[in-house]
Design a protein around this motif. Sequence first.
Motif, short mmCIF file in Angstrom:
data_model
loop_
_atom_site.label_atom_id
_atom_site.label_comp_id
_atom_site.label_asym_id
_atom_site.label_seq_id
_atom_site.Cartn_x
_atom_site.Cartn_y
_atom_site.Cartn_z
N ALA A 200 0.86 -1.00 0.04
CA ALA A 200 0.39 -0.14 -0.34
C ALA A 200 0.86 1.01 0.30
CB ALA A 200 -1.22 -0.12 1.37
N GLY A 201 0.19 2.19 -1.02
CA GLY A 201 1.33 3.38 -0.67
C GLY A 201 -0.24 4.50 -0.66
N PRO A 202 0.76 5.94 -0.43
CA PRO A 202 -0.42 6.53 -0.90
C PRO A 202 -1.00 7.18 -1.76
CG PRO A 202 1.58 7.70 -0.05
CD PRO A 202 1.65 6.35 -0.20
N ARG A 203 -2.56 7.44 -1.76
CA ARG A 203 -2.78 7.96 -3.28
C ARG A 203 -2.96 9.11 -4.00
NH1 ARG A 203 -6.52 5.59 -6.52
NH2 ARG A 203 -6.36 3.79 -5.75
N TYR A 204 -1.80 9.92 -4.55
CA TYR A 204 -1.68 11.29 -4.97
C TYR A 204 -2.94 11.82 -5.66
CZ TYR A 204 2.36 9.90 -3.08
OH TYR A 204 3.41 8.54 -2.37
N GLU A 205 -3.17 12.66 -5.72
CA GLU A 205 -4.44 13.37 -6.43
C GLU A 205 -3.65 14.06 -7.56
OE1 GLU A 205 -7.77 13.89 -4.80
OE2 GLU A 205 -7.91 14.76 -6.94
N THR A 206 -3.53 13.51 -8.05
CA THR A 206 -2.83 13.62 -9.85
C THR A 206 -3.05 13.10 -11.06
OG1 THR A 206 -0.61 13.78 -11.45
CG2 THR A 206 -1.25 11.82 -9.72
N HIS A 208 -0.83 12.47 -13.38
CA HIS A 208 -0.11 12.45 -14.17
C HIS A 208 0.01 10.84 -13.78
CE1 HIS A 208 0.91 16.02 -15.73
NE2 HIS A 208 -0.06 16.65 -15.03
N THR A 209 -0.91 10.12 -14.80
CA THR A 209 -0.38 8.64 -14.19
C THR A 209 -0.22 7.74 -15.63
OG1 THR A 209 -3.11 8.37 -14.09
CG2 THR A 209 -2.07 8.84 -11.74
N HIS A 210 0.03 8.26 -16.88
CA HIS A 210 0.28 7.37 -17.95
C HIS A 210 0.93 6.98 -17.83
CE1 HIS A 210 0.39 6.87 -22.08
NE2 HIS A 210 1.70 7.59 -22.41
N GLY A 211 1.05 5.22 -18.41
CA GLY A 211 1.93 4.25 -18.17
C GLY A 211 2.29 4.05 -16.88
N THR A 212 1.36 4.12 -15.82
CA THR A 212 1.50 3.62 -14.96
C THR A 212 2.28 2.27 -14.64
OG1 THR A 212 -0.83 3.89 -13.57
CG2 THR A 212 0.67 5.25 -12.53
N ALA A 244 7.62 7.96 -8.57
CA ALA A 244 7.32 8.76 -10.51
C ALA A 244 5.84 8.97 -10.55
CB ALA A 244 7.36 7.48 -10.84
N ILE A 245 5.05 8.32 -9.40
CA ILE A 245 3.56 9.52 -9.12
C ILE A 245 3.97 10.53 -8.34
CG2 ILE A 245 1.13 8.95 -8.68
CD1 ILE A 245 1.53 5.66 -9.81
N LYS A 246 4.40 10.05 -7.50
CA LYS A 246 4.07 11.59 -6.52
C LYS A 246 4.83 12.92 -7.15
CE LYS A 246 6.11 12.88 -1.75
NZ LYS A 246 6.88 12.49 -1.35
N ASP A 247 6.29 12.35 -8.05
CA ASP A 247 7.21 13.51 -8.11
C ASP A 247 6.44 13.99 -9.86
OD1 ASP A 247 9.39 15.05 -8.09
OD2 ASP A 247 10.13 14.34 -8.43
N GLU A 248 5.14 14.49 -10.09
CA GLU A 248 4.78 14.66 -11.38
C GLU A 248 5.33 15.32 -12.08
OE1 GLU A 248 0.95 15.38 -10.36
OE2 GLU A 248 1.22 17.26 -10.38
N LEU A 249 6.09 15.25 -13.24
CA LEU A 249 6.40 15.89 -14.20
C LEU A 249 5.27 16.44 -15.12
CD1 LEU A 249 8.48 13.58 -16.39
CD2 LEU A 249 9.40 15.32 -14.73
N LYS A 250 5.28 18.21 -15.29
CA LYS A 250 4.52 18.75 -15.69
C LYS A 250 4.52 18.44 -16.96
CE LYS A 250 2.33 20.90 -11.58
NZ LYS A 250 2.67 19.92 -11.23
N ILE A 251 4.61 17.65 -18.05
CA ILE A 251 4.43 17.66 -19.32
C ILE A 251 3.36 16.93 -19.89
CG2 ILE A 251 5.37 15.85 -21.03
CD1 ILE A 251 7.66 15.81 -19.46
N THR A 258 4.26 9.82 -15.56
CA THR A 258 5.27 9.40 -14.29
C THR A 258 6.40 10.14 -14.45
OG1 THR A 258 5.82 7.13 -14.04
CG2 THR A 258 3.85 7.77 -13.87
N ASN A 259 7.39 10.06 -13.47
CA ASN A 259 8.27 10.71 -13.44
C ASN A 259 9.10 9.55 -13.34
OD1 ASN A 259 10.77 12.13 -12.86
ND2 ASN A 259 10.09 13.52 -11.53
N HIS A 260 10.17 9.06 -14.67
CA HIS A 260 10.48 7.97 -13.82
C HIS A 260 12.29 8.08 -13.43
CE1 HIS A 260 8.28 6.16 -17.40
NE2 HIS A 260 8.30 5.84 -16.84
#
Length: 274
Positions: A200-206, A208-212, A244-251, A258-260
Motif C-alpha cells: 500500500a502507498g498513499p493515493r496521490y491526487e494527480t 499524471h498517471t499515464h504509463g503507471t 514516479a507518481i508523487k513527483d509528477e512531471l508537468k508534461i 510519470t517521473n522515471h
Amino acid sequence: MRTVQACTIAGSDSGGGAGIQADIKTFQEREVFGTSVIVAITAQNTKGVNGIYPIPMQGVQEQLEAVFADFDLGAVKTGMLVDETYMIAVANFLKKYPLIPLVVDPVMIAKGGASLMAAEAMKEMKETLVPLATLITPNLPEAEELVEHTIMSEDDMVVAAYEIQKMGSCNVLIKGGHGANQREAKDYLLTDDGTGYWLAGPRYETKHTHGTGCTYSACITAELAKGKSVLEAVRTGKAFIDAAIKDELKIGHGQGPTNHWAFGRKERANDEKN
Ligand SMILES: Nc1ncnc2c1ncn2[C@@H]1O[C@H](COP(=O)(O)OP(=O)(O)O)[C@@H](O)[C@H]1O
Ligand SMILES: Cc1ncc(COP(=O)(O)OP(=O)(O)O)c(N)n1
C-alpha cells in the motif's frame, strides 16, 4: 562487472510515457541494459491514442530472434500484444526459454479508453501466455476480464488472485490503482508458495498517471533480471512507481507521464546523506 540485460516485448508509445519507451527508461534507471521487440507502433500522446499500427509478423519474429540469439537476458516482460496472432507467436517463442523469468503485463485498455488488445485475444492470453508467466500484473479491469466477474472489494482481489494463479501464472500482482479506496493505492501480491502480501502507498491526487502499469512492471522485470526474488522485485517496483507518481512531471496537456527519474534521485540523495 556483468551488465544485467532485459527485454520488453510491447508497443511503442510516441508520447514516451507508456509502452516500450516507459520500459526502456525504467530499465535504464535501474541500471539494466534494455532491449526491445516492438509489436506495434501507436500514435499516442497524453491526450489519447490516435492510431495503432501493428508491425508485420515477420518483423516481430526477426526482432525476437535477433534479441534472444545475442543477449544474455536476465528477465523479459510483455506489454501490448495487439491480438491473438501476436499473442500466440510470442508465447510459442517464449516457450523455448523457460528459465528466463517472464513478467506478463496483460495490457488491454489505455487510460483514455482506447483498446490496445482485441477482445478475442483474451482466450489466447489465458491459454498460452499466462501459463508461461513468472508474474502477471493485471490492473483491476484486466483482472476482472481474466476471472470473468467483478472485483468490488479487497476480499474479491484476494479471491481473483487465486483464480488467476490457477490459470498457471506462478505469482500474481493485482494492482489497485483503479479501485475505490480514495486514501491508498493498494496492490495485492500472491506468491507461488500461496502467501499473500498487501503493498500500500498513499493515493496521490494527480492526472499524471499515464504509463503507471508499464513502468511498475518494467521495474519489477529489471529487479528480477538482477536475481531478486518476486517479493523483493515487487517491493522495489512499488517504491519506484510511488515516487514516479508523487513527483509528477508537468508534461503534455492531458493525462501526463510519470517521473522515471524520481526514485533514483531519491536513492542518490539518501546515499549522499549516509
Ligand atoms: N493516484 C495514484 N496514487 C498513487 N499510486 C497510484 C495511483 N494510481 C495508481 N497507483 C499505483 O500505480 C500502480 C499501477 O496501478 P494501476 O493504475 O492500477 O495500473 P495500470 O496503469 O496498469 O492501469 C499501482 O501500484 C497502483 O497502486
Ligand atoms: C503502447 C502502449 N502500451 C501500453 C499502454 C498502457 O499502459 P499503462 O501502463 O497501462 O498506462 P495507461 O495507458 O493505462 O496510462 C499504452 N498506453 N500504450
